[in-house]
Design an enzyme around this catalytic site. Structure first.
Site, short mmCIF file in Angstrom:
data_model
loop_
_atom_site.label_atom_id
_atom_site.label_comp_id
_atom_site.label_asym_id
_atom_site.label_seq_id
_atom_site.Cartn_x
_atom_site.Cartn_y
_atom_site.Cartn_z
N ASP A 46 130.45 -77.45 57.39
CA ASP A 46 130.63 -76.88 56.09
C ASP A 46 129.65 -75.57 56.00
O ASP A 46 129.43 -74.79 54.93
CB ASP A 46 130.41 -77.49 54.81
CG ASP A 46 128.96 -78.14 54.51
OD1 ASP A 46 128.10 -78.39 55.61
OD2 ASP A 46 128.66 -78.14 53.34
N GLU B 259 114.34 -76.48 53.18
CA GLU B 259 113.71 -77.93 53.35
C GLU B 259 114.00 -78.14 54.94
O GLU B 259 114.78 -77.21 55.71
CB GLU B 259 114.76 -78.74 52.68
CG GLU B 259 116.13 -78.61 53.17
CD GLU B 259 117.06 -79.83 52.31
OE1 GLU B 259 116.27 -80.26 51.50
OE2 GLU B 259 118.32 -79.62 52.56
N SER C 126 129.76 -82.43 54.63
CA SER C 126 128.85 -81.68 55.53
C SER C 126 128.64 -82.05 56.92
O SER C 126 129.74 -81.80 57.63
CB SER C 126 127.40 -82.10 54.87
OG SER C 126 126.44 -81.13 55.35
#
Length: 645
Positions: A353, A455, A189
């Site tokens: 990513d 989130e 990530s």
């Protein structure tokens, strides 16, 4: 015997020369702990012998042997004494030799365990749907992906291995569209270049949740002996191997078109796109550019100017120290410079990513000239856009069936919006493994229409897409929202203020403290937060009654299952004994959560105060934040430090 001159030079630089198959992989030297570990030469020799039985790379074998011969027992114990833990985030760690690092041995053992677990849990689906595997542009990602494919093919399982680097959302899409038993994405990530990771999706297209994480971890431990794998030529020529790129991208963009809300053609769209102009975009040396440009094409949006120095995947991330658009000094520098040169109003960034999105708006009156929106603010704007357009398009759907979700540490403004608008709001544990799984459960068991989830860590899920965060679809949808806003004569910041006026103002503060010994330090901190109770001793936990002089009204502890706001005193959210996450509800419409990160050495905090405007919320938020570090956490006492220190 001392380290050889060559090995010592490598050691001091923190790198090792690598074999070509690893694409110039960097092996990062772990920090040397000089405190005694209790390791003996015999212990170290046993660990080394076991590692050498698995590792066939001559360079890493030589390094391990030189550490043993030079008596570097602490470092050997760190590298070989523990296994990189497999959890709900899969694997994530520094590249390097040893069981505590990401390397070909650990990846193969992980793939073997995953394969055996799937054979036990869903054998029919594994035979019918096989496995989907994707990878990004990091060091080692391609080889780790091929090793995973080789493991499954050696076990007679069909594998859909993307033939090129892909955004993480394409793997989640691949699992759903191909009916696969599971998916694997090789990525770390937004972590620095020294890291890589191994993210696992279950057959429902969601990231794994308990009990699958523990089951896979146990299967890994039971299958450590390395299997014989096909050669690269045999693998790539296997009839059991396919490239799902064409079918997955086709279906992905078919879904994305359904999120196009601005009417095609006509004066309204022309006015909006003219007001938007040409956005600027950076993939931060990641894999997002190709996918995002196609997303803009199918959404009929202006092609963005892509920052040329950051356009192509590069595992060295040469222009940024920390490739995370949410934080990291200088991460936005090139994009903002390009934005000024291009006269852009909007700048977008994906993480490497491309499963996260961050955006900024041109504001010349601000220092630096740009207004960067937080994850909560982007989530609020997207939720407003999705909701208002869905109601226009589908007035026949009952409000009670419409659902939006956010993680419990994200802003609760979405809950306030739900109370006014009439849709249903659900809060989940942190992470899209929980958001996606809850969304799927609501759809399957209750017939809910899940419209959106987010989130605060710049992750967004559009209901028409798949059950994981997706920075590509979010970028295209947000750009259409921005175009409509600008075409209406407003800025995004002005729209956000309108939403605050309607639903209430939420003063949100978040951050983290860092430690070099997370497990030991965090357990000591949470033991103190529980007043010495709540642990294996069976003693009753005792929590702070005030923070900064502000009374604590309720406590929720997801490591003990306590929630004093509930009639029965038990937490509604899933909890597990020993988990390190405590939320305080305080007088004055304030909440404060402390959480130990599961993937980084960070103790995170999330503070939110609700009120009518900043003048009402700021004094209380400032007061609680001032008391957080020393009074509640004991930062100095526990040797924690702030980022950058």
């Amino acid at each position: 015997m001392a380290l050889s001159g060559v090995a010592k030079a490598r050691f001091q630089r923190g790198v090792f020369p690598c074999r070509p198959a690893l694409c110039r992989q960097i092996f990062c030297r772990p920090r040397i702990f000089r405190s005694a570990t209790g390791a003996t030469p015999r212990d170290a020799k046993t660990l080394v012998q076991q590692w050498l039985a698995w590792d066939h790379d001559e360079q890493s074998r030589s390094y391990i042997m030189e550490l043993l011969e030079s008596g570097r027992l602490d470092l050997l114990t760190e590298l070989l004494g523990n296994r990189l833990e497999f959890g709900t985030a899969g694997l994530r760690g520094k590249l390097g030799p040893g069981t505590s690092r990401m390397n070909v041995v650990v990846v193969q053992q992980t793939a073997q365990g995953l394969c055996r677990y799937l054979q036990q849990q869903c054998p029919d689906k594994l035979v019918q749907g096989g496995l989907v595997v994707g990878y990004d542009g990091r060091h080692g990602s391609l080889e780790f992906a091929r090793i995973t494919a080789g493991v499954f093919i050696s076990a007679g399982v069909r594998v859909a291995l993307f033939g090129r680097m892909v955004p993480t959302p394409f793997v989640a899409a691949g699992v759903v569209e191909l009916g696969a038993a599971a998916g694997v994405m090789v990525t770390a990530s937004h972590n620095p270049k020294e890291y890589n990771g191994y993210k696992v999706y279950w057959g429902n297209g969601c990231q794994i949740i308990p009990p699958h994480d523990a089951g896979i971890a146990a299967a890994i431990t039971a299958n450590l002996d390395l299997w014989s794998l096909p050669s690269e030529v045999e693998l790539l020529g296997s009839p059991s191997l396919s490239d799902p790129w064409d079918i997955i991208t086709s279906r992905y963009y078919q879904r994305l078109v359904e999120l196009r809300y601005l009417p095609p053609g006509g004066a309204e769209r022309a006015r909006a796109l003219d007001a938007l102009g040409r956005p600027v975009y950076t993939p931060l040396h990641g894999v997002g550019a190709e996918a995002l440009l196609e997303a803009f094409r199918v959404m009929d949006l202006p092609m963005p100017y892509v920052v040329p120095e950051q356009r192509d995947p590069d595992p060295e991330f040469p222009t940024v120290v920390f490739p995370n658009p949410e934080e990291g000094k200088g991460t936005w520098a090139m994009a903002f410079q390009a934005g000024v040169q291009q006269g852009a109003k909007l700048v977008l960034a994906n993480d490497p990513d491309a499963d996260r999105l961050c955006v900024a708006e041109r504001c010349p009156e601000l220092p630096g000239g740009w207004r960067v929106f937080s994850g909560n603010e982007i989530g609020t704007l997207l939720a407003h856009w999705v909701w208002s357009n869905f109601r226009k398009r589908h007035p026949e759907v009952p409000l009670s069936r419409c659902v939006m979700l956010a993680s419990t540490v994200s802003s609760q403004l979405l809950g306030a919006m739900a109370a006014v608008e009439g849709f249903r709001f659900e809060s989940t544990l942190t992470g899209f493994k929980w958001l996606g799984s809850k969304a799927l459960q609501l759809e399957q068991e209750e017939g809910a229409v899940v419209l959106f989830a987010f989130e605060e860590a710049i992750g967004f899920m559009l209901g028409a897409m798949y059950r994981d965060k997706d920075g590509i679809s979010a970028a295209a949808t947000f750009t259409e929202l921005a175009a409509h806003t600008y075409g209406s004569g407003h800025t995004l910041d002005e729209l956000l203020q309108e939403l605050y006026d309607k639903y209430g103002y939420f003063d949100y503060r978040s951050g983290y403290f860092i430690t070099d010994s997370p497990e030991k330090t965090f357990r000591a901190i949470f033991l103190e937060l529980r007043g010495g109770g709540g642990g294996r001793s069976g003693a009753t936990a005792r929590y702070a009654s005030t923070v900064g002089g502000v009374p604590v009204l309720h406590v929720r502890d997801l490591g003990t299952g306590l929630d004093t706001s509930q009639a029965d005193g038990r937490a509604v959210l899933p909890w597990q004994s020993g988990d390190m996450m405590i939320t305080y509800t305080l007088q004055g419409n304030a909440t404060l959560t402390l959480r130990a990160s599961g993937t980084e050495p960070k103790l995170k905090y999330y503070l939110e105060v609700r009120g009518r405007d900043p003048t009402e919320t700021r004094p209380l938020a400032d007061k609680l934040l001032a008391a957080l570090a020393e009074e509640l956490v004991g930062v100095t006492r526990h040797g924690l430090r702030l980022p950058g220190h």
